[in-house]
Scaffold this motif. Structure first.
Motif: not given
Length: 781
Positions: A327-328, A664-666, A681-682, A687-691
């Protein structure tokens, strides 16, 4: 002084960088070479030193590619490129118009080619895109150009195709990289390119934008590394090109001595150069600002691997696959570039391309990206209704269709049935219809691991039985997931978290668990509960626990949220606000969102010193209690909030967005540097949220210091995840479904970072071993 002596003794930018690059392009890439001192008016290559088009070469190419063209139209076509100042008011505007003429064939001249007295518009070809060898490739060095003020500039390397200057390269000595600032050479080269463009201060007339009107990309070489950018790239957007695809690294000659050969092979090999010029450059306009973007090496590689599969695969599964780019790293643009190249590939040009996402907001986001970048080639159609989608897919015309996976839901019908001797009405799911059996349907699905193979996805495959599916995902396929490879095929390309951080495509994420006494842990909750209610029966304990002591109630506790809100404000004040970045707070429930909002606003002035703004974004309904309805926002209002959040703080004081599930995504907001996490979150969701905090960001800000106005360039060094829930206590378990080696390290703990810094400190201190630390002369030797 010592550096200059070493440089002169061992070589300089000419002998170490420029000449080896020219040699590689001549001997390996088979370019013609003429020194800049030969490309002068006296030799007949151009009329004056302010001209940058090699007129004779361009005329020869025009005659070869457009044999019908008469002398008047020949001169008119040359003038269109050499005198384009009337096409726009800025370098970028003129550059885009000439790109349209050269690549999208938007330039025409009127001529009677049939001899019937009727002049009709005829498309002019400046470059033969289909037959690479039908073009003239020339490289020169020290090409003299007169600036707007009459002085001369000498760009190190200029690449011409058919007499058109398409690439400018600036070379810097590798010894400059060994100074206090390891990128001093790169920075100097960047400034030099901006000076040549006359883009630093247009009033100084220190460059000549004509050299860049037809420019496709620029580069910076320093022997060991090489970076690519465009005329609108900021310094931090010049990224290293590290892949010579389609050949392997070990096939690149001289790579150990000259790492820059990766750049030369990957970007300037003749087939690659024309491919990148035609398919991998986009002009993207967002909020009225246009940016010219060039692909990164992993995007070029992934798109061409996908095209190869589409052309050579024997069945839908072997033609498809999964692209995992973290992501990113530009996944949406990779999809745009793939769609564009499909449309321009002869064997695939009649394909129906279907872009499928699993959320309406993501569908809207990707649709906007496609419209901004592909509208000159084709207009994507957004199927916002089920009937529209079915009609478009049934027609299966060569176009781009955008939709969501939810539109493939099965229809139901009500029927009377007899059960236990009684007539009752029941709903039955109807079989999904086949919409087209054509095999030239290509489905590009975003976030392939999520919902692309559930019931709705099964319907999609029923509707499109012979389609090819290519999945794009920002997270790797997990170990339990057997469906994704079975549905899409194997990996087409991988680009992981560490690669993206190393390349500067994303920033490192640092996590910190704060206020551990407030983390939500099952064991500690049970211990506290049993201690407080030890005198109660088991039945009474269970009743109390159900009503008062469940996790949600504890996480939503006003006292707990108040304590965390105070800590958030202090952390933001000390670590985030000074550099002008913003924050997102992720809560366990809508109730918690509102309580965080109230607590933050209550303590904002005392802790921050000014009234920064917070906004809550969550979905709601008419039956919500008033204190929740107060924060309900429509889609249009949410878009306004998001646009405000993306603005610099000096323009908009909205610094905190509080959410439960949304954004949290996109959600792409480079200005967001920190995520304050207070919910579990797991796996993919984590992974998507922290990105959200891993996007690169460079801001030019104006600050007042002691009554002086100063301009500062702020670079986001890393993103932060500050954990109040306790996710970081079980990080390994939260990400256990992924292959550890494949995933790498998505976040680095603050403790590990601290130990790393101590290690660097020790390394530095060993340099001064045995030296009197009080003797300044000894220390600076």
């Amino acid at each position: 002084m010592w550096g200059i002596i070493v440089s002169n003794y061992l070589g300089n930018e000419e002998t170490l960088v420029e000449l080896p690059a020219i040699e590689y392009m001549q001997n390996v890439l088979h370019y013609d070479f003429i020194h800049g001192k030969e490309l002068i008016p006296e030799k007949g290559e151009r009329e004056t030193f302010t001209e940058v088009i090699l007129g004779n070469r361009l005329k020869k190419a025009l005659k070869r590619l457009n044999p019908w063209m008469d002398e008047d139209n020949l001169n008119k076509s040359v003038r269109y490129l050499s005198r384009p100042e009337n096409l726009g008011t800025s370098l970028l505007e003129i550059n885009e118009k000439l790109y349209d003429a050269i690549v999208d064939l938007k330039f025409t001249v009127d001529q009677d080619i049939y001899g019937n007295g009727q002049k009709k518009p005829q498309t002019v070809y400046f470059i033969d895109w289909e037959n690479v060898d039908n073009n003239d490739f020339l490289v020169t060095r020290q090409f003299e150009v007169k600036t707007l003020s009459g002085k001369s500039i000498f760009p190190d390397i200029v690449v011409f195709v058919n007499g058109i200057p398409v690439v400018v390269l600036e070379c810097k000595s590798p010894f400059l990289e060994r100074g206090k600032n390891e990128n001093i050479g790169k920075k100097e080269a960047f400034e030099q390119l901006r000076r040549y463009m006359n883009e630093r201060d247009r009033n100084t007339l220190e460059g000549n934008p004509r050299l860049f009107y037809t420019n496709f990309f620029t580069g910076i070489l320093n022997k060991y590394h090489a970076y690519v950018g465009t005329i609108s790239s900021k310094y931090n957007h010049y990224l290293e090109w590290k892949d010579p695809y389609p050949i392997k690294r070990d096939q690149v000659s001289g790579i150990k001595e000259n790492g820059q050969n990766l750049f030369l092979q990957g970007l300037l090999e003749k087939n690659n150069l024309l491919d990148i010029m035609r398919n991998f450059i986009v002009f993207e306009t967002d909020n009225g600002v246009t940016i010219k973007k060039i692909c990164r090496y992993q995007q070029f590689r992934a798109v061409n691997k996908a095209i190869k599969r589409l052309k050579e695969g024997k069945d839908p599964l072997s033609r498809g696959g999964v692209v995992w780019h973290t992501q990113g790293s530009g996944k949406s643009l990779t999809m745009v570039m793939l769609a564009r190249k499909i449309k321009r590939t002869k064997e695939l040009s009649d394909a129906t391309i279907v872009i499928v996402t699993d959320r309406i907001d993501l569908d809207k986001q990707i649709y906007a990206t496609f419209i901004r970048t592909l509208s000159k080639i084709t207009t994507p159609e957004r199927a916002d209704k089920i009937a529209t989608m079915k009609r478009l897919l049934s027609e299966a015309q060569p176009k781009i269709i955008m939709t969501t996976i939810q539109k493939f839901e099965s229809e139901t019908e009500e029927r009377e049935v007899i059960e236990n001797g009684k007539k009752i009405k029941k709903k039955f799911i109807l079989p999904y219809p086949v919409l087209t059996t054509k095999s030239n349907v290509i489905v590009l699905s975003d976030e392939a691991h999520r919902s692309q193979y559930k019931d709705t996805a099964s319907n999609m495959r029923t509707a499109l039985p012979n389609a090819t599916f290519i999945g794009f995902t920002g997270t790797p396929i997990d170990k339990r997931d057997k469906s994704t490879p079975r549905t899409f095929g194997g990996y087409i390309d991988k680009y992981g978290i560490k690669e993206a951080v190393d390349d500067g495509a994303t920033v490192k994420i640092v996590y910190e668990g704060r206020m551990p006494q407030l983390h939500i842990k099952d064991s500690s909750l049970d211990e506290l509960f049993n201690e407080a209610f030890e005198d109660r029966t088991d039945e009474e304990k269970e009743a109390i626990k159900q009503k008062y002591a469940n996790k949600k109630a504890i996480v939503e506790s006003k006292d707990r949220i108040n304590d965390i809100a105070i800590d958030i404000l202090k952390h933001y004040r000390d670590n985030i606000l000074p550099n002008g970045f913003k924050a997102q707070i992720v809560c366990v429930s809508r109730e918690a969102c509102v309580r965080y909002y109230k607590a933050l606003m209550e303590h904002m002035k005392d802790i921050i010193g000014e009234e920064l703004e917070c906004k809550v974004i969550f979905s709601g309904n008419l039956n919500d209690p008033p204190h929740l309805k107060e924060h309900f926002t429509s889609k249009a209002e949410q878009e306004i909030i998001i646009d405000r959040f993306k603005m610099p703080i000096e323009k908009d004081k909205l610094c905190f967005i509080i959410v439960k599930d949304m954004l949290l995504t996109g959600f792409d907001a480079p200005i967001e540097q920190v995520m304050y996490l207070d919910r579990p979150l797991k796996e993919h969701n984590l992974l998507q949220a922290i990105a959200r905090v891993n996007r690169t960001c460079v801001m030019d800000v104006t600050r007042v210091d002691k009554d002086k106005v100063k301009k500062a360039n702020i670079v986001k060094q890393c993103g932060y995840v500050v954990d109040y829930y306790g996710v970081s206590d079980y990080l390994e378990e939260a990400l256990a479904i992924f292959d550890k080696e494949e995933l790498g390290e998505p976040m680095q703990s603050m403790n590990d970072l601290y130990k790393e810094m101590l290690s660097y400190r020790e390394d530095v201190m060993t340099l001064f071993k045995g030296i009197d630390k009080n003797n300044l002369d000894e220390l600076i030797k």
